[in-house]
Design a protein around this motif. Sequence first.
Motif, PDB file in Angstrom:
ATOM      1  N   GLU A  47      17.482  29.354  13.196  1.00  0.00           N
ATOM      2  CA  GLU A  47      18.546  28.497  12.676  1.00  0.00           C
ATOM      3  C   GLU A  47      18.430  28.239  11.175  1.00  0.00           C
ATOM      4  OE1 GLU A  47      20.584  24.114  13.574  1.00  0.00           O
ATOM      5  OE2 GLU A  47      18.940  24.864  14.809  1.00  0.00           O
ATOM      6  N   PRO A  48      17.208  28.006  10.624  1.00  0.00           N
ATOM      7  CA  PRO A  48      17.123  27.754   9.179  1.00  0.00           C
ATOM      8  C   PRO A  48      17.679  28.891   8.330  1.00  0.00           C
ATOM      9  CG  PRO A  48      15.100  27.080  10.253  1.00  0.00           C
ATOM     10  CD  PRO A  48      15.905  27.800  11.282  1.00  0.00           C
ATOM     11  N   ILE A  49      17.377  30.145   8.684  1.00  0.00           N
ATOM     12  CA  ILE A  49      17.877  31.256   7.879  1.00  0.00           C
ATOM     13  C   ILE A  49      19.361  31.501   8.142  1.00  0.00           C
ATOM     14  CG2 ILE A  49      17.340  33.138   9.496  1.00  0.00           C
ATOM     15  CD1 ILE A  49      16.407  34.750   7.021  1.00  0.00           C
ATOM     16  N   GLN A  50      19.815  31.235   9.361  1.00  0.00           N
ATOM     17  CA  GLN A  50      21.237  31.396   9.661  1.00  0.00           C
ATOM     18  C   GLN A  50      22.080  30.435   8.826  1.00  0.00           C
ATOM     19  OE1 GLN A  50      22.606  33.722  11.256  1.00  0.00           O
ATOM     20  NE2 GLN A  50      21.246  34.493  12.845  1.00  0.00           N
ATOM     21  N   LEU A  51      21.585  29.232   8.647  1.00  0.00           N
ATOM     22  CA  LEU A  51      22.307  28.241   7.843  1.00  0.00           C
ATOM     23  C   LEU A  51      22.320  28.608   6.367  1.00  0.00           C
ATOM     24  CD1 LEU A  51      21.028  24.932   9.503  1.00  0.00           C
ATOM     25  CD2 LEU A  51      23.263  26.019   9.782  1.00  0.00           C
ATOM     26  N   ALA A  52      21.274  29.329   5.929  1.00  0.00           N
ATOM     27  CA  ALA A  52      21.183  29.704   4.518  1.00  0.00           C
ATOM     28  C   ALA A  52      21.992  30.951   4.187  1.00  0.00           C
ATOM     29  CB  ALA A  52      19.718  29.929   4.134  1.00  0.00           C
ATOM     30  N   LEU A  53      22.303  31.784   5.190  1.00  0.00           N
ATOM     31  CA  LEU A  53      23.060  33.013   4.947  1.00  0.00           C
ATOM     32  C   LEU A  53      24.530  32.692   4.679  1.00  0.00           C
ATOM     33  CD1 LEU A  53      21.588  35.341   7.738  1.00  0.00           C
ATOM     34  CD2 LEU A  53      21.167  35.497   5.275  1.00  0.00           C
ATOM     35  N   PRO A  54      25.228  33.587   3.981  1.00  0.00           N
ATOM     36  CA  PRO A  54      26.667  33.389   3.758  1.00  0.00           C
ATOM     37  C   PRO A  54      27.410  33.221   5.081  1.00  0.00           C
ATOM     38  CG  PRO A  54      25.844  35.183   2.391  1.00  0.00           C
ATOM     39  CD  PRO A  54      24.724  34.804   3.317  1.00  0.00           C
ATOM     40  N   HIS A  55      28.491  32.480   5.061  1.00  0.00           N
ATOM     41  CA  HIS A  55      29.249  32.179   6.278  1.00  0.00           C
ATOM     42  C   HIS A  55      29.685  33.465   6.983  1.00  0.00           C
ATOM     43  CE1 HIS A  55      31.767  29.958   9.029  1.00  0.00           C
ATOM     44  NE2 HIS A  55      32.799  30.744   8.738  1.00  0.00           N
ATOM     45  N   GLY A  56      29.407  33.524   8.280  1.00  0.00           N
ATOM     46  CA  GLY A  56      29.808  34.686   9.066  1.00  0.00           C
ATOM     47  C   GLY A  56      28.800  35.807   9.091  1.00  0.00           C
ATOM     48  N   THR A  57      27.742  35.705   8.278  1.00  0.00           N
ATOM     49  CA  THR A  57      26.721  36.755   8.235  1.00  0.00           C
ATOM     50  C   THR A  57      25.688  36.538   9.334  1.00  0.00           C
ATOM     51  OG1 THR A  57      26.981  36.935   5.843  1.00  0.00           O
ATOM     52  CG2 THR A  57      25.003  37.918   6.802  1.00  0.00           C
ATOM     53  N   LYS A  58      25.290  37.611   9.975  1.00  0.00           N
ATOM     54  CA  LYS A  58      24.262  37.540  11.010  1.00  0.00           C
ATOM     55  C   LYS A  58      23.105  38.462  10.649  1.00  0.00           C
ATOM     56  CE  LYS A  58      27.337  36.425  14.878  1.00  0.00           C
ATOM     57  NZ  LYS A  58      27.758  36.820  16.257  1.00  0.00           N
ATOM     58  N   MET A  59      21.955  38.210  11.267  1.00  0.00           N
ATOM     59  CA  MET A  59      20.828  39.116  11.092  1.00  0.00           C
ATOM     60  C   MET A  59      21.082  40.410  11.856  1.00  0.00           C
ATOM     61  SD  MET A  59      17.383  36.770  11.017  1.00  0.00           S
ATOM     62  CE  MET A  59      17.682  35.899  12.536  1.00  0.00           C
ATOM     63  N   ILE A  60      20.303  41.454  11.536  1.00  0.00           N
ATOM     64  CA  ILE A  60      20.503  42.755  12.166  1.00  0.00           C
ATOM     65  C   ILE A  60      19.252  43.162  12.919  1.00  0.00           C
ATOM     66  CG2 ILE A  60      22.169  43.492  10.422  1.00  0.00           C
ATOM     67  CD1 ILE A  60      19.907  45.157   9.158  1.00  0.00           C
ATOM     68  N   ALA A  61      19.429  44.090  13.868  1.00  0.00           N
ATOM     69  CA  ALA A  61      18.316  44.681  14.619  1.00  0.00           C
ATOM     70  C   ALA A  61      18.410  46.190  14.458  1.00  0.00           C
ATOM     71  CB  ALA A  61      18.388  44.277  16.087  1.00  0.00           C
ATOM     72  N   THR A  62      17.410  46.791  13.816  1.00  0.00           N
ATOM     73  CA  THR A  62      17.463  48.225  13.533  1.00  0.00           C
ATOM     74  C   THR A  62      16.806  49.071  14.615  1.00  0.00           C
ATOM     75  OG1 THR A  62      15.443  48.031  12.205  1.00  0.00           O
ATOM     76  CG2 THR A  62      17.543  47.837  11.047  1.00  0.00           C
ATOM     77  N   GLY A  63      15.953  48.467  15.434  1.00  0.00           N
ATOM     78  CA  GLY A  63      15.277  49.216  16.489  1.00  0.00           C
ATOM     79  C   GLY A  63      16.049  49.186  17.791  1.00  0.00           C
ATOM     80  N   VAL A  64      15.777  50.172  18.658  1.00  0.00           N
ATOM     81  CA  VAL A  64      16.477  50.253  19.943  1.00  0.00           C
ATOM     82  C   VAL A  64      16.104  49.085  20.851  1.00  0.00           C
ATOM     83  CG1 VAL A  64      16.827  51.638  22.022  1.00  0.00           C
ATOM     84  CG2 VAL A  64      16.651  52.770  19.795  1.00  0.00           C
ATOM     85  N   THR A  65      14.794  48.782  20.931  1.00  0.00           N
ATOM     86  CA  THR A  65      14.317  47.718  21.822  1.00  0.00           C
ATOM     87  C   THR A  65      14.131  46.392  21.098  1.00  0.00           C
ATOM     88  OG1 THR A  65      12.000  48.333  21.449  1.00  0.00           O
ATOM     89  CG2 THR A  65      13.148  49.404  23.277  1.00  0.00           C
ATOM     90  N   THR A  66      14.382  46.372  19.793  1.00  0.00           N
ATOM     91  CA  THR A  66      14.148  45.156  18.994  1.00  0.00           C
ATOM     92  C   THR A  66      14.894  43.933  19.513  1.00  0.00           C
ATOM     93  OG1 THR A  66      13.739  46.503  17.035  1.00  0.00           O
ATOM     94  CG2 THR A  66      14.226  44.190  16.673  1.00  0.00           C
TER      95      THR A  66
END
Length: 247
Positions: A47-66
């Motif tokens: 939640e802390p990093i989600q609140l700091a990211l630009p509105h509507g931006t989400k984190m990504i998962a680059t691995g298949v099982t990540t």
Amino acid sequence: MSIEENFVSHLMELRDRLIRSMAAFIVVFLVLMVYPGAGHIFDFLSEPIQLALPHGTKMIATGVTTPFMVPVKLTAMVAFVLSLPVTLYQMWAFIAPGLYQHEKRLALPIVFSSTILFLLGIAFCQYIVFGRVFAFINEFAPSSITPAPDIEAYMSFVLSMFMAFGLTFEVPIVVVVLVYTGMITVEKLVEIRGYVIVTAFILAAIFTPPDVMSQLFLAVPICLLYELGVLVAKLVGRRKQDLLEKA
């Protein structure tokens, strides 16, 4: 009982206590996997990093099982922390028979307070440090890019920061134990205060991201907790002296 039999019995007791600690961890882990679930735990910790990211931006998962493995690993970390009191109690119960009475009086409070302080270190990192650090870092992001951190890198960062702050909050315990066991005096602790401050900032530079705010958030608590440890060590030292005089 022979020395060999005594040694074997101690090994069996150690095995049993390790099994109990592992069982406590597994039970807590399974409960957390069912409720609230690994996904919800990851959402809470991110939640802390989600609140700091630009509105509507989400984190990504680059691995298949990540997307599966990262929340599970974080849940395992949470289970370890929550089952820590059981593990520390088993450690205390194993060594307690070999302690003097005045040492037993100190051991249990240390087990309890070290658990509380470790949890406070993690809470301080989650609720105070992360939000300010992520906002500070994202302010320097060029307008031509959109920050989208990888969840695996984020998990690695979170675990290392939780460990750093959890251990940092154990400083008063270390100070008290060193004084109580006679390995160092309170007067010596006061004398080396300047070296401790310098060491705190060096450790902060090593274990935190390369920004001033993160380093201050780690170095300043180390210094304050060191002073708290010195204060408590004085009180414990006086209490120990009184008990020895009455004995």
